[in-house]
Scaffold this motif. Sequence first.
Motif, short mmCIF file in Angstrom:
data_model
loop_
_atom_site.label_atom_id
_atom_site.label_comp_id
_atom_site.label_asym_id
_atom_site.label_seq_id
_atom_site.Cartn_x
_atom_site.Cartn_y
_atom_site.Cartn_z
N LEU A 1 7.08 3.74 -28.63
CA LEU A 1 7.83 3.83 -29.78
C LEU A 1 8.61 2.61 -30.37
N VAL A 2 9.00 1.60 -29.55
CA VAL A 2 10.05 0.75 -30.00
C VAL A 2 8.82 -0.27 -30.99
N ARG A 3 7.72 -0.59 -30.53
CA ARG A 3 6.61 -1.21 -31.13
C ARG A 3 6.56 -1.02 -32.76
N LEU A 4 6.79 0.46 -33.01
CA LEU A 4 6.63 0.95 -34.21
C LEU A 4 7.98 0.78 -35.20
N ILE A 5 8.81 0.49 -34.46
CA ILE A 5 10.12 0.29 -35.39
C ILE A 5 10.05 -0.87 -36.30
N PRO A 6 10.15 -0.81 -37.49
CA PRO A 6 10.07 -1.82 -38.50
C PRO A 6 10.95 -3.14 -37.85
N GLY A 7 10.11 -4.27 -37.96
CA GLY A 7 11.23 -5.38 -37.52
C GLY A 7 11.31 -5.57 -36.04
N ALA A 8 10.55 -4.67 -35.14
CA ALA A 8 10.77 -4.76 -33.66
C ALA A 8 9.71 -5.80 -33.09
N LEU A 9 8.79 -5.89 -33.78
CA LEU A 9 7.70 -7.01 -33.50
C LEU A 9 7.94 -8.37 -34.31
N GLY A 10 8.00 -9.34 -33.75
CA GLY A 10 8.37 -10.66 -34.41
C GLY A 10 6.99 -11.15 -35.17
N ALA A 11 7.10 -12.19 -36.03
CA ALA A 11 5.99 -12.71 -36.88
C ALA A 11 4.89 -12.97 -35.88
N GLU A 12 5.06 -13.32 -34.83
CA GLU A 12 3.86 -13.65 -34.10
C GLU A 12 3.03 -12.47 -33.52
N GLU A 13 3.79 -11.51 -33.09
CA GLU A 13 3.03 -10.19 -32.47
C GLU A 13 2.75 -9.39 -34.03
N ALA A 14 3.35 -9.57 -35.00
CA ALA A 14 3.38 -8.63 -36.27
C ALA A 14 2.17 -7.76 -36.45
N HIS A 15 0.86 -8.39 -36.10
CA HIS A 15 -0.38 -7.61 -35.85
C HIS A 15 -0.26 -6.55 -36.76
N VAL A 16 0.08 -6.90 -38.21
CA VAL A 16 -0.15 -5.60 -39.07
C VAL A 16 -1.39 -4.90 -38.77
N GLU A 17 -1.10 -3.60 -38.33
CA GLU A 17 -2.24 -2.79 -37.75
C GLU A 17 -3.40 -2.58 -38.91
N GLU A 18 -4.00 -3.51 -39.41
CA GLU A 18 -4.83 -3.58 -40.42
C GLU A 18 -5.61 -2.15 -40.68
N SER A 19 -5.40 -1.76 -41.90
CA SER A 19 -5.93 -0.52 -42.12
C SER A 19 -7.18 -0.23 -41.67
N PHE A 20 -8.08 -1.22 -41.75
CA PHE A 20 -9.51 -1.38 -41.53
C PHE A 20 -9.94 -1.15 -40.22
N SER A 21 -9.02 -1.41 -39.22
CA SER A 21 -9.15 -1.48 -37.66
C SER A 21 -8.52 -0.38 -37.12
N ALA A 22 -7.78 0.43 -37.95
CA ALA A 22 -7.02 1.67 -37.32
C ALA A 22 -8.02 2.63 -36.71
N GLY A 23 -7.94 3.21 -35.54
CA GLY A 23 -8.55 3.92 -34.79
C GLY A 23 -9.89 3.16 -34.18
N LEU A 24 -10.27 2.00 -34.22
CA LEU A 24 -11.12 0.99 -33.50
C LEU A 24 -10.70 0.38 -32.48
N LEU A 25 -11.41 -0.23 -31.56
CA LEU A 25 -10.97 -0.92 -30.70
C LEU A 25 -10.88 -2.58 -31.14
N GLU A 26 -10.23 -3.42 -30.64
CA GLU A 26 -9.85 -4.84 -31.14
C GLU A 26 -11.19 -5.60 -31.03
N TYR A 27 -11.26 -6.25 -32.00
CA TYR A 27 -12.42 -7.38 -31.95
C TYR A 27 -12.26 -8.48 -30.87
#
Length: 245
Positions: free
Chosen positions: A148-174
Amino acid sequence: MRIDILTLFPEMFVSPFNSSIIKRAREKGLADINPVNLRDFAEDRHRQVDDYPYGGGPGMVMKADIIIRAVEALRTDFTRVVYLSPQGRVLTQEKVRELAAWEHLLLICGHYEGIDERSHTVIDEEISIGDFVLSGGEIPAMVLTDALVRLIPGALGAEEAHVEESFSAGLLEYPHYTRPREVSGLEVPAVLLSGDHQAIRRWRKKLSLQRTLLKRPDLLLNRDFDTEERQLLEEILFGRKEYAK
Ligand code: 4H6
């Protein structure tokens, strides 16, 4: 977002909630997370929280009166009460997103053989973190809180921010690579050094799709593939183009 956690073992949460991303979100005032000792709601001289099961049998049962009193004391008009149990619906990222929309969550951690059935009058939903048995609901509550916490806007720092790019949603990480360029004769894929951002994006998406197909084909069952994804899948399945080499 406020998350209260009703538990017989509040000390279990000290280190996990004072580390890393959860710690920072709390410090920033983004997450108000409070382990609450269920025993504080016992009113008898021995502050007894469990008792023998009616009908006999092994183990102890957590007392309903104490759970109900605690929930009534802590809940507001904007609270979702969640019981972590092996009998719940299995947690998904979709459920995490849904719960993240609540202003206040009250998580109940079971122990012993679980809770007196009458406690369910104050529970809104029952969630399991997977089909396995743990000795208590505390670790599941930590798992849910972290998700839950990692979904709160601002909870992830710039390093982790990892904008869950719409293109990868629902897929495993590259696959990821960092320096050095060569490790034990293993080179970083050339495309990642090419500076061609479009080629890199396409390669990553292709490998995300390929990995998902190989490791978690179930995740693709109800997916709406877009045009690019169909093309990449065709390449993966029929080997029409080579990007990964
Ligand atoms: C509720 C009822 C959650 C909670 C019984 C909790 C796994 C999960 C618990 C129990 C949990 C999960 C008490 C039953 C100990 C087994 C605590 N285990 N248990 N999968 N355990 O989310 O005995």
